[in-house]
Design a protein around this motif. Structure first.
Motif, PDB file in Angstrom:
ATOM      1  N   VAL A 173     -39.064 -50.686   4.811  1.00 55.95           N
ATOM      2  CA  VAL A 173     -38.214 -49.765   4.134  1.00 55.95           C
ATOM      3  C   VAL A 173     -37.081 -50.337   3.538  1.00 55.95           C
ATOM      4  CG1 VAL A 173     -37.286 -47.350   4.201  1.00 55.95           C
ATOM      5  CG2 VAL A 173     -39.037 -47.686   5.962  1.00 55.95           C
ATOM      6  N   HIS A 174     -37.159 -50.752   2.159  1.00 59.42           N
ATOM      7  CA  HIS A 174     -36.082 -51.596   1.630  1.00 59.42           C
ATOM      8  C   HIS A 174     -35.364 -50.690   1.153  1.00 59.42           C
ATOM      9  CE1 HIS A 174     -38.529 -55.239   1.809  1.00 59.42           C
ATOM     10  NE2 HIS A 174     -39.321 -54.627   1.308  1.00 59.42           N
ATOM     11  N   PRO A 175     -33.800 -50.618   1.301  1.00 55.86           N
ATOM     12  CA  PRO A 175     -32.811 -49.462   0.910  1.00 55.86           C
ATOM     13  C   PRO A 175     -32.662 -49.659  -0.637  1.00 55.86           C
ATOM     14  CG  PRO A 175     -32.076 -50.706   2.961  1.00 55.86           C
ATOM     15  CD  PRO A 175     -33.088 -51.228   2.243  1.00 55.86           C
ATOM     16  N   GLY A 176     -33.425 -50.354  -1.326  1.00 54.82           N
ATOM     17  CA  GLY A 176     -33.225 -50.723  -2.672  1.00 54.82           C
ATOM     18  C   GLY A 176     -34.231 -49.957  -3.458  1.00 54.82           C
ATOM     19  N   HIS A 177     -34.992 -49.320  -2.663  1.00 59.62           N
ATOM     20  CA  HIS A 177     -36.052 -48.415  -3.346  1.00 59.62           C
ATOM     21  C   HIS A 177     -35.525 -47.157  -4.254  1.00 59.62           C
ATOM     22  CE1 HIS A 177     -39.709 -50.091  -1.604  1.00 59.62           C
ATOM     23  NE2 HIS A 177     -39.398 -49.974  -0.628  1.00 59.62           N
ATOM     24  N   GLY A 178     -35.996 -46.749  -5.311  1.00 63.13           N
ATOM     25  CA  GLY A 178     -35.459 -45.797  -6.235  1.00 63.13           C
ATOM     26  C   GLY A 178     -35.295 -44.501  -5.462  1.00 63.13           C
ATOM     27  N   CYS A 179     -34.072 -43.841  -5.417  1.00 65.76           N
ATOM     28  CA  CYS A 179     -33.782 -42.654  -4.869  1.00 65.76           C
ATOM     29  C   CYS A 179     -32.937 -41.668  -5.439  1.00 65.76           C
ATOM     30  CB  CYS A 179     -33.320 -42.974  -3.314  1.00 65.76           C
ATOM     31  SG  CYS A 179     -32.847 -41.383  -2.314  1.00 65.76           S
ATOM     32  N   GLN A 180     -33.026 -40.495  -5.219  1.00 65.64           N
ATOM     33  CA  GLN A 180     -32.420 -39.228  -5.991  1.00 65.64           C
ATOM     34  C   GLN A 180     -31.938 -38.402  -4.533  1.00 65.64           C
ATOM     35  OE1 GLN A 180     -34.042 -36.298  -8.569  1.00 65.64           O
ATOM     36  NE2 GLN A 180     -32.722 -36.908  -9.987  1.00 65.64           N
ATOM     37  N   TRP A 181     -30.588 -38.679  -4.369  1.00 66.04           N
ATOM     38  CA  TRP A 181     -30.030 -37.892  -3.258  1.00 66.04           C
ATOM     39  C   TRP A 181     -29.918 -36.389  -3.343  1.00 66.04           C
ATOM     40  CZ3 TRP A 181     -30.131 -40.404   1.382  1.00 66.04           C
ATOM     41  CH2 TRP A 181     -30.241 -41.780   1.387  1.00 66.04           C
ATOM     42  N   THR A 182     -30.312 -35.635  -2.415  1.00 69.14           N
ATOM     43  CA  THR A 182     -30.096 -34.373  -2.615  1.00 69.14           C
ATOM     44  C   THR A 182     -29.490 -33.695  -1.530  1.00 69.14           C
ATOM     45  OG1 THR A 182     -32.052 -34.226  -4.081  1.00 69.14           O
ATOM     46  CG2 THR A 182     -31.341 -32.088  -2.814  1.00 69.14           C
ATOM     47  N   ALA A 183     -28.270 -32.874  -1.648  1.00 64.79           N
ATOM     48  CA  ALA A 183     -27.521 -32.265  -0.437  1.00 64.79           C
ATOM     49  C   ALA A 183     -28.263 -30.822  -0.255  1.00 64.79           C
ATOM     50  CB  ALA A 183     -25.946 -31.843  -0.924  1.00 64.79           C
ATOM     51  N   ALA A 184     -28.840 -30.744   0.811  1.00 64.83           N
ATOM     52  CA  ALA A 184     -29.594 -29.604   1.314  1.00 64.83           C
ATOM     53  C   ALA A 184     -29.038 -28.426   2.475  1.00 64.83           C
ATOM     54  CB  ALA A 184     -31.223 -29.870   1.543  1.00 64.83           C
ATOM     55  N   LEU A 185     -28.961 -27.413   2.129  1.00 67.36           N
ATOM     56  CA  LEU A 185     -28.585 -26.366   3.012  1.00 67.36           C
ATOM     57  C   LEU A 185     -29.773 -26.064   3.925  1.00 67.36           C
ATOM     58  CD1 LEU A 185     -25.705 -25.332   4.039  1.00 67.36           C
ATOM     59  CD2 LEU A 185     -26.267 -23.207   2.509  1.00 67.36           C
ATOM     60  N   TYR A 186     -29.651 -26.006   5.170  1.00 74.30           N
ATOM     61  CA  TYR A 186     -30.621 -25.334   6.007  1.00 74.30           C
ATOM     62  C   TYR A 186     -30.165 -24.261   6.984  1.00 74.30           C
ATOM     63  CZ  TYR A 186     -34.452 -28.714   4.626  1.00 74.30           C
ATOM     64  OH  TYR A 186     -35.244 -29.623   3.774  1.00 74.30           O
ATOM     65  N   SER A 187     -31.099 -23.504   7.421  1.00 80.72           N
ATOM     66  CA  SER A 187     -30.565 -22.722   8.381  1.00 80.72           C
ATOM     67  C   SER A 187     -31.693 -22.544   9.688  1.00 80.72           C
ATOM     68  CB  SER A 187     -30.226 -20.993   7.966  1.00 80.72           C
ATOM     69  OG  SER A 187     -31.494 -20.710   7.848  1.00 80.72           O
ATOM     70  N   ARG A 188     -31.361 -22.001  10.707  1.00 82.85           N
ATOM     71  CA  ARG A 188     -32.265 -21.614  11.934  1.00 82.85           C
ATOM     72  C   ARG A 188     -31.758 -20.477  12.906  1.00 82.85           C
ATOM     73  NH1 ARG A 188     -30.564 -27.081  15.926  1.00 82.85           N
ATOM     74  NH2 ARG A 188     -28.536 -26.398  16.316  1.00 82.85           N
ATOM     75  N   ASP A 189     -32.783 -19.987  13.663  1.00 84.47           N
ATOM     76  CA  ASP A 189     -32.181 -18.950  14.396  1.00 84.47           C
ATOM     77  C   ASP A 189     -31.512 -19.300  15.669  1.00 84.47           C
ATOM     78  OD1 ASP A 189     -32.463 -16.918  16.311  1.00 84.47           O
ATOM     79  OD2 ASP A 189     -34.237 -15.936  15.269  1.00 84.47           O
TER      80      ASP A 189
END
Length: 527
Positions: free
Chosen positions: A218-234
């Motif tokens: 898993v090379h950190p240099g791989h192309g990546c688009q970072w997304t902030a995601a809001l999750y919920s749970r019970d």
């Protein structure tokens, strides 16, 4: 509902009407649903569509907690996408296959930005606004590439985020926490310490080297688009086990749950005293009802399978700007705020893994047999003059099952030795460690093979879920039995009477038996 609460919900409804997007609450109120239950349904479904919230309300019409003021718990994660996510999912799959399941497999690849916190149902949209404001504030400074440094210890493996990029991400988390506190009146604890993306956690120490080798791919240099995601749970079921229904089940009694394939059930392992063997007491996520269900109709699910994805804020790569047309520039166009169109949980995130999973046939050799250790006359050593069995050596089996042709029948169909029993259990334990999923079992009718299959199933905790299909076509004739008459084997009915979990309804295919007579392979097999 009290008059004060009605006025409060009316204010929330008016506030939503004033926004550019149409209110999701109005259609539900028009259908006659109380405001507090309508808002509860919207929060539980991620505020995607009124139709989803309506379906949730219909399913939960008999939920005893429907009117309880129990909010959802929320958390903010930074999630990779693109080529980096593909590599991480490949690591997830291979690490589970080679080194068994560990705690990291309970959740999708992510960096935790804020711990779980509660938010009142009527203020959930304020969290979405807080997410957008925090993203807009750090957008211009968000790093085009996030450096990841591999860290390994005896119980943890993951990537650390450090330097100025990590500082920007921490600033984003703090900003979100501040905005959420002001807009939604939430107590949010942002992650201000070492940011990390966990690859493996709480694994067997002897798997550390294998996990490290897999992580290097898993090379950190791989192309990546970072997304902030809001999750919920019970929040009520945080420490419960999560089961997934595999089959349809119609209740036979009023205190049983209805199951449909794909349903999730929350089970508290500490509250199972009332359940009979083979049954558990759980709460259905789909309906909110509590009741009994057959455990063998379910399988273990991951912790995040029941989480609901709400909104995302995507930080595009800096290189994406180069592909834009002239005149399309501007810092705000380098980010996207996504209200997802459909519900997403860990199941949908891991869909590529499930698609890529291959089916395979696992061939297992039976354990050590008595006649190979004590010779052809082994039966004479353990038989009394009146034809009863006794144990002359600790490596002889403790007892023999009853069969129609008496103890003499074991001469051509010998059982496992005590060491053979131990070998079979060790094989089952090893398979359990690998995380292999067994869906069906075939075994030669030879007693030693059926014994081996049963013992392995016991170690896999599947003896009550999977029946052994006794297949005569698997029996081999070319080694120990060469030149002999056909041995008398125990029938499936006899095996079942001897407490072997065999499928007495299974019928062998004629071609399988014909093929077995011509095979040149040696030894008997199972599975």
């Amino acid at each position: 509902m009290a008059a004060g609460e009605t006025q409060l919900y009316a204010k929330v409804s008016n506030k939503l009407r004033g926004r550019s997007t149409p209110s999701l609450l109005d259609p539900l109120l028009a259908m006659g649903f109380p405001a507090h239950t309508a808002l509860k349904a919207l929060a539980a479904t991620g505020r995607k569509t009124a139709e989803e919230a309506e379906d949730w309300l219909h399913c939960h019409r008999n939920d005893p907690s429907l009117d309880d003021p129990i909010p959802q718990e929320y958390a903010l994660f930074l999630c990779p996408t693109g080529a980096l996510l593909d590599k991480l999912q490949e690591f997830w799959r291979e690490s589970k296959r080679q080194c068994a399941k560990n705690r990291a497999h309970e959740v999708f690849p992510h960096v935790t930005l804020c711990d779980f916190f509660t938010c009142e149902d009527q203020k959930v949209e304020c969290l979405y606004e807080a997410l957008k404001r925090a993203g807009d504030r750090v957008l211009g400074a968000f790093p085009p590439a996030v450096p990841l440094v591999l860290h390994s210890s005896i119980s943890y493996l993951g990537f650390f985020l450090s330097g100025s990029p990590a500082d920007v991400i921490r600033e984003f988390a703090v900003t979100f926490a501040t905005e959420a506190s002001v807009l939604a009146d939430c107590a949010v604890k942002p992650c201000t310490k070492q940011l990390h993306l966990t690859l493996a956690h709480k694994f067997y120490p002897h798997h550390q080297r294998t996990l490290e080798q897999l992580a290097r791919a898993v090379h950190p240099g791989h192309g990546c688009q970072w997304t902030a995601a809001l999750y919920s749970r019970d929040m009520r079921f945080v420490h419960y086990q999560t089961l997934r229904a595999l089959f349809q089940y119609k209740p036979q009694n009023a205190d049983e749950l209805t199951l449909s394939p794909g349903d999730y059930i929350f089970v508290d392992p500490t509250q199972q005293e009332e359940a009979s063997e083979g049954w558990v007491i759980g709460v259905s996520q789909r309906t909110g009802r509590r009741g009994f269900l057959p455990e063998n109709y379910t399988d273990r699910a991951s912790e995040a399978d029941t989480w609901v994805k709400h909104r995302t804020y995507t930080f595009s790569l800096a290189t994406d700007l180069n592909s834009r047309k002239d005149g399309e520039g501007g810092s705000r166009q380098n980010a996207e705020f996504h209200p997802p169109q459909t519900s997403m949980s860990l199941s949908s995130l891991q869909a590529p893994q499930a698609t890529a999973a291959r089916r395979s046939v696992l061939v297992v050799r039976h354990g050590e047999r008595v006649d190979q250790i004590f010779g052809k006359s082994w039966l004479q050593q353990c038989s009394t003059p009146d034809g009863k069995y006794y144990r002359p050596d600790l490596n002889f089996p403790c007892s023999l099952p009853r069969r129609s042709n008496g103890i003499k029948g074991f001469e051509s169909d010998p059982p496992l030795s005590s060491c053979g029993v131990f070998q079979s259990r060790i094989a089952g334990a090893a398979l359990l460690d690998t995380g292999v999923r067994v869906t069906s079992v075939f075994a030669s009718p030879a007693l030693r093979c059926v014994q081996t299959a049963k013992l392995i199933l016991e170690e896999l905790k599947l003896e009550k879920k999977i029946k052994i299909r006794v297949e005569p076509g698997i029996f081999e004739w070319t080694k120990w039995e060469a030149g002999k008459a056909t041995p008398t084997l125990m029938s499936p009915e006899e095996l079942k009477e001897a407490n072997f979990p065999v499928d007495t309804d299974y019928r062998s295919l004629p071609w399988a038996c014909a093929s077995a007579r011509n095979t040149e392979r040696k030894g008997n097999g199972s599975w």
